[in-house]
Design an enzyme around this catalytic site. Sequence first.
Site, PDB file in Angstrom:
ATOM      1  N   GLY A  70       5.030 -13.452   1.364  1.00 21.59           N
ATOM      2  CA  GLY A  70       4.412 -12.261   0.815  1.00 21.59           C
ATOM      3  C   GLY A  70       5.214 -10.985   0.883  1.00 21.59           C
ATOM      4  O   GLY A  70       4.774  -9.973   0.343  1.00 21.59           O
ATOM      5  N   LYS A  71       6.357 -10.956   1.565  1.00 14.55           N
ATOM      6  CA  LYS A  71       7.143  -9.728   1.765  1.00 14.55           C
ATOM      7  C   LYS A  71       6.236  -8.595   2.257  1.00 14.55           C
ATOM      8  O   LYS A  71       6.272  -7.458   1.760  1.00 14.55           O
ATOM      9  CB  LYS A  71       7.904  -9.325   0.494  1.00 14.55           C
ATOM     10  N   ILE A  72       5.394  -8.922   3.222  1.00 11.10           N
ATOM     11  CA  ILE A  72       4.478  -7.956   3.827  1.00 11.10           C
ATOM     12  C   ILE A  72       5.243  -7.158   4.887  1.00 11.10           C
ATOM     13  O   ILE A  72       5.951  -7.732   5.720  1.00 11.10           O
ATOM     14  CB  ILE A  72       3.272  -8.684   4.436  1.00 11.10           C
TER      15      ILE A  72
END
Length: 324
Positions: free
Chosen positions: A159-161
Amino acid sequence: MKVEADPNLIVYFDGRYMPMRDAHVGILTHALHYGTGVFEGIRAHWDETLQELYLLRCDEHYERWKQNCRILRIDVPHTPEELTAITVEILRRNAFRTNVYIRPLAYKSAERVGVSTDDQDAFAIAAMPFGEYLPADKGVHAGVSSWRRIQDNAIPPRGKICGAYVNSAMASADARMSGYDEAILLNENGHVAEGATCNIFMVRKGKLITPPITENILEGITRDCMMRLAAWELNLETVERPIDRSELYLCDELFFTGTAVAVTPIVRVDHRPVGNGTIGAITRRLQQLYVEATRGHLEVYSHWLTPVTQAQMEERLDLAMHAV
């Protein structure tokens, strides 16, 4: 590589183009305290011969970004095509004639204390000159980290959170303090996941192998480029399967891929040479193909590219103006 951006660069913030020095968030912003943001990384490559700056698979990056934002219920009120148009305008206003890194960021923008989220969202897009993240010309020395890659049921790595990158930051910092160029993380099953900020491939017995997306990795767009280039140009299919740590010591070639790192050969792992300790033939060829494809030199991959300086971008400019 660490990049400190010029505060005079033009960014897109709060629905407007403005100098970076004027773009600010409050100290109680939810994402600053709780990591509730989602970022993306996009590259634009300058070709001196063609005098053109090419965005690489920009619409696809923004499609991935918007999908990832759904994990945190963040709404970005533009289509991928509109976001690409805004990005083109940012690059034009800054008049870049060099390789560029673009950083979109969507985040929970409420200014308050309290971990629960609400529907207050915001986003920004910044761009800056950006050279090599890792020394790709000579290859790097990577070390397997003692930190394990976070799991999908904790914070999804795909998610590239923002908050998830504490995991990467700790692994990368430890690697550098231990004398390595970059970290390699294992997942909780003990299989190779990826680098701190990049995917990983190995060549073993003539096969190109990479962990599957179910091994807690980022679903990398550069990773996809490698698989397509290997298949179409080298007639080499990629095998997606779990990789054991000890295979890193036995393989013939090893390399990282990612928006920042491009194609970076790994010539040593944990003080052991990879293959004969030099950049392998397949890795070298994929490096060359990636450079040619991303600079407009291979017509078959022109659909990956968005030219920034050509006059026929009027339609995208119109979209950018309507987005303000």
